[in-house]
Structure formats: C-alpha cells, structure tokens
Design an enzyme around this catalytic site. Sequence first.
Site, PDB file in Angstrom:
ATOM      1  N   TYR A  94       0.862  -1.188   0.000  1.00 51.62           N
ATOM      2  CA  TYR A  94       0.000   0.000   0.000  1.00 51.62           C
ATOM      3  C   TYR A  94       0.895   1.233   0.000  1.00 51.62           C
ATOM      4  CZ  TYR A  94      -3.405   3.492   1.500  1.00 51.62           C
ATOM      5  OH  TYR A  94      -4.200   4.600   1.575  1.00 51.62           O
TER       6      TYR A  94
ATOM      7  N   GLU B  48      -3.244   7.675  -4.116  1.00 51.95           N
ATOM      8  CA  GLU B  48      -3.129   6.352  -3.498  1.00 51.95           C
ATOM      9  C   GLU B  48      -2.873   5.278  -4.553  1.00 51.95           C
ATOM     10  OE1 GLU B  48      -6.074   4.566  -0.309  1.00 51.95           O
ATOM     11  OE2 GLU B  48      -6.662   3.870  -2.283  1.00 51.95           O
TER      12      GLU B  48
END
Length: 399
Positions: free
Chosen positions: A112, A200
């Site tokens: 992530y 992101e």
Amino acid sequence: MKIHEYQARELLANAGVPVPAGSMVQSAADAEKAAAKILQTGAAQVVIKAQVHAGGRGKAGFVKVVKSVKEARAAAEFMLTHRMVSPQTGPEGLQVKRLLVAAAVDIAKEYYLAITVDRAANTNTLIASAEGGVEIEAVAARNPQAIKKERLHPILGLQAFQARDLAFALGFKGKQVNQAVSIMTRLAKLFTDSDASLAEINPLIVTPPTATHPDGEVLAIDAKFNFDDNALFRHKNIADLFDPSEENPAELRANEHGLSYVALDGNIGCLVNGAGLAMSTMDIIKLHGGEPANFLDVGGSASEEAVTEAFRIILSDQRVQGVLVNIFGGIMQCDRIARAIVAAAKEVGFQVPLVVRLEGTNVEEARRILSQARREIPMMQSASDLTDAAKKVTAAVAA
Ligand code: GDP
Ligand code: MN
C-alpha cells in the site's frame, strides 16, 4: 474532485510511474477488442475493471482477471449490466458505465502506498504498508505497526533518504529498492504539482522473478486520486477529467448555481447562509430529535434566482417533510431570501411545513414581504431564534 482509475493511471504513467498498459471502454464489444489487442502483444492475461468513484471493487466481483477474449466479453457484459455494491457504495450500489481493460500481471506481493494531508500534523504525509491490497483501515486497526508514515517537508517534499528508509522498512530487496524509491519520489512530486488531496496506489505490487527481471518489477496496478477543488483553476488538464455522471445530481445542480449542497439521509431540508451557521443548524436540529436532509450554504452573495433554485432542489427531494430556513443576514440581505421564498412558493409550492428564522440586514423588509405572502404560504411559521426554529420544525415533521 475525484477521478477514475483509468485517468489516474494515465497521470501516473505520464509522471514516470510504471503502470501496465490499458484503455477505457464503454461497451462489451469494445472490451473484447481491447482485450484482443492486449493478448496479441503477448500478455497472457487481461484484467477488466469497473470504473466508478468507489473502491472495494475486487471483493464485489468488479475486477476480473481473464485469459481469453470470450471471458473478457462476458466479464464486461456482467459489469455493465449489474450495479456494483461494495462497502463504499451504499446498498443501492452504482451503475457501471465505463470499464478499464488492461494487461494483467502476476503478483508476488502487494503493498500500500499513499500520500495525503495529515491535518493534525499540518503536513502532507506518505503512508505505506507491506500489507497492501486489503483495506488499509483493517490493517490500521489490527496491526498499526504495519503502517509506516513519513511527513513530507513543506518545501523539499519527500527527501531521498526518507524514500530509501521507507523502501528498506517495507522489505524491498535488490533492484526493487530503487524502483520503489523512484515511484515514491514521483508520486510525491505529482501529488504536490497537481494540488492533490489524496494520491493512493493500492496495490503497488512486485511481480515474480523472471529471466529479464530476476528481482521482479515494482508496478502500480490501481490508483485513486482526489484533488483540491479550489486549486482546479490552475490545472485545466485535471479539471477536464471531471465526470459529472458520477456525482449526485442535486449536488451538481447546486454547484452550477454557486451553492454548497451536500445530500444527507434525514427529512428536514435546511437552507442556511454560511457554512458555520449551516453546521450549527444541523446540530441543533439533531439536538431536538430531528434529522437534516441536507447541508446547504447559499453563501453571502447568492442571487434571488440562486436561492430560488436552492428551494427547488430541497423541495424536489421526496424525503423532505419539512424545511427550515435559517438566515443571519450580514452580506446576505434577508429580503432577498424572503423574495426567493415567495418565488418558490408560487412556482413549486410548499407542500410541507416551512419554518423561517431571519435576522440581520434588511430583516424588516423581509418580514413585510413574508407577511404579505402569508395567505399564499399557509404552512409557513416564523421562529424567533435558532432553538425556537429547530423545535418548531422537528415538531411539525413529527406531527
Ligand atoms: P479495488 O478492490 O477497487 O481496490 O480494486 P484493485 O484494482 O485494487 O483490485 C483488487 C484486487 O484484484 C487486487 O488487490 C489484486 O489482488 C487483484 N488484481 C487486480 N489487478 C490484477 C492483475 O493484473 N493481476 C492479478 N493477478 N490480480 C489483480
Ligand atoms: Mn485497490
């Protein structure tokens, strides 16, 4: 402003972040063609992904890895004819109008990586985890140590040593380290240059080792960006990515008239001037047992026409069983609101109770206008202050 994944992938690719090739399509036939093209280039698999402004697509069945054009078509047909329901959409789900068809890759590990504004720390912050792919909120709750944070320097941005520290802390090995550092650095620069509020990549992946890439390759295979609306004027290329079909129609309409409107779940429509007063109006409605149907700030300089439009939007919401108007006229003149109430009453008609609390600039004139119109608006009550207004409207809705 939010954008689609296929648009975010293009921004990343232009910034030098490695992203598998893909294209956006709007029909199953075009999905089949796009898949055929990708398979011809030698890719063994293709991924079909719903393009909606919500995540959780993988678990909802709206990200499918396929091996043939036939499967690609079937996946595309399914996604374009079923609403996608995920924890991020609400139970009614979202209609899917666009698909991304991209070369699929083998995945050895998912990470992530995101940059966002840490308001408590007053800095842009890079957040990363070796436990990517799954919802980061779940990782944060279960194992907060697994989430690494680096604050970006306000002028220098993400510095080289920070990116390297982070790459090692995340467990990247060999040639992966420089690839991860390059991706973090480019993402940080893109975030700042584009006035993003969120950038992101989840997951950022490492592919399994091959003869040409013995350490695997670090790639971005999903991307989500939000941008600061107030900075869009200096990013025409990003403003152009706006997809109105992904927005709440009432919010869109309000926006076109310069009104700040957010739809909520309750049944008391609110028309207020000033964001602070709108927030406190919502609070006081709740304090007296009611539920606001919306947040609406008409601002200080809205015209009579814009305020009338605000009433049209509130009254077209089937759930609204009462309306509370709360105006503290400073720049906004109360008589303008009063005229808009009369115009809306004539044009749309108030079928539901209306409670009006006006104070401030031109309030005498406003009271005169409203008292003259009293016969045409029999369901109107006036309130002396905010508490009185909230009590009256919640009582009227409960009746
Ligand atoms: P999201 O669920 O909306 O965040 O959609 P993602 O694009 O992140 O996809 C969800 C999951 O599907 C990923 O975490 C991967 O496990 C899987 N996935 C997506 N693209 C590929 C791909 O190209 N190859 C493989 N093997 N899996 C993929
Ligand atoms: Mn994802």
